[in-house]
Design an enzyme around this catalytic site. Structure first.
Site, PDB file in Angstrom:
ATOM      1  N   ARG A 138      21.842 -13.351  13.579  1.00  0.00           N
ATOM      2  CA  ARG A 138      21.109 -12.581  12.470  1.00  0.00           C
ATOM      3  C   ARG A 138      19.998 -13.427  12.077  1.00  0.00           C
ATOM      4  O   ARG A 138      19.906 -13.566  10.496  1.00  0.00           O
ATOM      5  CB  ARG A 138      22.284 -12.424  11.470  1.00  0.00           C
ATOM      6  CG  ARG A 138      23.340 -11.451  11.887  1.00  0.00           C
ATOM      7  CD  ARG A 138      22.722 -10.112  12.090  1.00  0.00           C
ATOM      8  NE  ARG A 138      23.867  -9.290  12.749  1.00  0.00           N
ATOM      9  CZ  ARG A 138      23.631  -7.896  13.036  1.00  0.00           C
ATOM     10  NH1 ARG A 138      22.424  -7.458  13.081  1.00  0.00           N
ATOM     11  NH2 ARG A 138      24.481  -7.281  13.639  1.00  0.00           N
ATOM     12  N   HIS A 150     -19.715  18.191 -13.266  1.00  0.00           N
ATOM     13  CA  HIS A 150     -18.530  18.763 -13.557  1.00  0.00           C
ATOM     14  C   HIS A 150     -18.434  20.055 -12.242  1.00  0.00           C
ATOM     15  O   HIS A 150     -17.888  21.165 -12.595  1.00  0.00           O
ATOM     16  CB  HIS A 150     -18.645  19.785 -14.754  1.00  0.00           C
ATOM     17  CG  HIS A 150     -19.138  18.644 -15.919  1.00  0.00           C
ATOM     18  ND1 HIS A 150     -18.128  18.114 -16.800  1.00  0.00           N
ATOM     19  CD2 HIS A 150     -20.285  18.450 -16.347  1.00  0.00           C
ATOM     20  CE1 HIS A 150     -18.859  17.381 -17.745  1.00  0.00           C
ATOM     21  NE2 HIS A 150     -20.009  17.553 -17.253  1.00  0.00           N
ATOM     22  N   SER A 153      -8.943  27.008  13.295  1.00  0.00           N
ATOM     23  CA  SER A 153      -7.906  27.789  12.545  1.00  0.00           C
ATOM     24  C   SER A 153      -7.159  28.585  13.538  1.00  0.00           C
ATOM     25  O   SER A 153      -8.106  29.326  14.629  1.00  0.00           O
ATOM     26  CB  SER A 153      -8.187  28.736  11.352  1.00  0.00           C
ATOM     27  OG  SER A 153      -7.085  29.520  11.231  1.00  0.00           O
TER      28      SER A 153
END
Length: 485
Positions: free
Chosen positions: A86, A160, A290
């Site tokens: 371990r 914006h 697509s």
């Protein structure tokens, strides 16, 4: 039964897409077990050589035996040892000792687990930066070529996400470049700031090495310096706990997260421009956009970059939290987290840079579409120029302003309410009031008169800011990226 028991070899086990689907071979190898445990053995050799040179009873035969088996790693035995013990480091000490029986007594002499663990992580971080930096430089180079080519091509600016004064395609690319230049400097700084943990012992006091060298402080310092230089580092951290400070991981992953933010912004811009059909990323001859809509050309590379960039930005929270909860000299709750967050950050950065290079090598610009969008908006933007020209021709500024205001609102109604084209210019031409300047209208509406100093800014920016940054990477510029997926 899709929910049945595991099986089917590799296809029956989860594999991280970062490696199985995206990452480059060199970055995947950088964080591989093969490299990790080879470095561990190399570090044990550096330690033995330095201890021998400083007077400890270690023989040439022992060092030679270790060197002969540095890459001879029995991973099955190591896994079995770790199941029993371990403890991953001791498992590999036993595995190395098994093939080096003569050297077995001096492997890992005086060291703690973090001697191999932390120092190896630092080597991997350094090497990871060395993989990323030329890739980032190539992206900058490709984008600089693009900016130069389109330095004087007028295009609508957007604030914006609404049409604003004109800029140029090349000037907009320089906005992207400026952020990337900040990133390459950040990566260079983070790489150069890395130090080696060095030879520090269990809590960082070097007590075990001081005992080995019978209280000789100078030899302990020499040992630290020798091993550090063998590993290719100029300096080691003078003070550590059991580990190097986990703030080092924050510094490394912060610059990668910042790069992720840059790439997300660039690729979002490309996606927005693709929607306008002004710019497109490369599209392969047989590529399908697509499954349902055959006509589509989706910006899937830019979308991939955005998707992975979000992951990269999120990963920096791991070292931030890890560093904050390290108790005293160290706690082990850093280990499992770092096994994931460190490699994944570099693998993700590697992927997005390779993909972004591919995009910037093949960006397609559609000048006619850009021109049509300009024609649609430019008459509104030219109203101030028309007013000034009328005043110069003897007109009254207030009267002209009112005329333009009324005609502009009529034209806007055609665009917004009727879905028609902007006919402001035709209205101006049809109004006798504007007869004195009709022969000037073409000049007043030339898009290149609306872009200010954009071309000159591009030229100066590329010469003064971009070119010097790319100089150290000139020999690595010719690598072209072909994406497998």
């Amino acid at each position: 039964n899709v929910s049945g028991t595991a099986g089917g070899g590799e296809s029956g086990r989860y594999r991280s897409p970062l490696v199985s689907r995206y990452a480059s071979k060199e970055m995947a190898f950088n964080f591989s077990d093969r490299k990790k445990f080879t470095i561990w053995r190399t570090l044990w050799i550096y330690l033995a050589k330095s201890e021998k040179e400083l007077g400890l009873p270690i023989t040439d035969a022992q060092v030679s035996e270790m060197e002969a088996h540095v890459e001879d790693i029995d991973f099955a035995m190591a896994a079995e040892e770790e199941r029993k013990l371990r403890h991953d480091v001791m498992a590999h000490v036993h595995t190395f000792a098994n093939c080096c029986p003569t050297a077995a007594p001096i492997i890992h002499l005086g060291a703690t687990s973090c001697y191999v663990g932390d120092n190896t992580d630092l080597i991997m971080l350094r090497d990871g930066f060395d993989i990323l930096l030329p890739k980032l430089a190539r992206v900058i180079d490709r984008l600089a070529n693009f900016a130069d080519k389109y330095a004087d091509l007028p295009t609508l600016g957007f604030t914006h996400y609404q049409p604003a004064q004109l800029t140029t395609v090349g000037k907009r690319a320089c906005l992207w470049l400026q952020d990337l230049l900040m990133d390459i400097r950040n990566l260079q700084r983070a790489r150069e700031d890395l130090r080696f943990r060095g030879v520090k012992g269990t809590t960082g006091t070097q007590a075990s090495f001081l005992q080995l060298f019978q209280g000789d402080h100078d030899k302990v310092e020499q040992l630290d310096k020798m091993v550090t230089e063998m590993a290719g580092f100029k300096k080691s951290y003078l003070v550590t706990g059991q580990t190097y400070s986990r703030k080092v991981d924050i510094d490394s992953l912060s610059v990668l997260a910042s790069l992720g933010a840059t790439v997300h912004k660039i690729c979002t811009d490309i996606r927005l421009l693709a929607n306008l059909k002004e710019i497109e990323e490369p599209f392969e001859k047989e590529q399908i956009g697509s499954s349902a809509m055959p006509y589509k050309r989706n910006p899937m590379r830019a979308e991939r970059c955005c998707s992975l960039a979000r992951h990269l930005v999120a990963l920096v929270s791991d070292p931030l939290q890890t560093a904050s909860v390290q108790w005293l000299e160290r706690t082990l709750d850093d280990s499992a987290n770092r096994r994931i967050s460190l490699p994944e950050s570099f693998l993700t950065a590697d992927i997005i840079l390779s993909t972004l290079q591919n995009i910037t090598e093949g960006l397609v610009v559609y000048p006619k579409v850009i021109e049509r969008h300009i024609r649609h908006e430019l008459p509104f933007m030219a109203t101030e120029n028309i007013i000034m020209a009328m005043v110069k021709a003897g007109g009254n500024r207030q009267d002209c302003h009112e005329k333009i205001r009324v005609l502009s609102q009529q034209a806007a109604a055609v665009v917004k309410q009727e879905g028609g084209d902007n006919d402001l210019l035709a209205r101006v031409q049809a109004d006798p009031y504007f007869t004195p300047i009709l022969n000037q209208l073409d000049d007043l509406l030339d898009p290149k008169t609306f872009i200010g100093r954009a071309p000159q800014q591009v030229a100066r920016f590329l010469t003064e800011e971009v070119k010097p940054v790319l100089e150290p990477y000139k020999s690595k510029m010719d690598v072209k990226i072909e994406l497998e997926l």
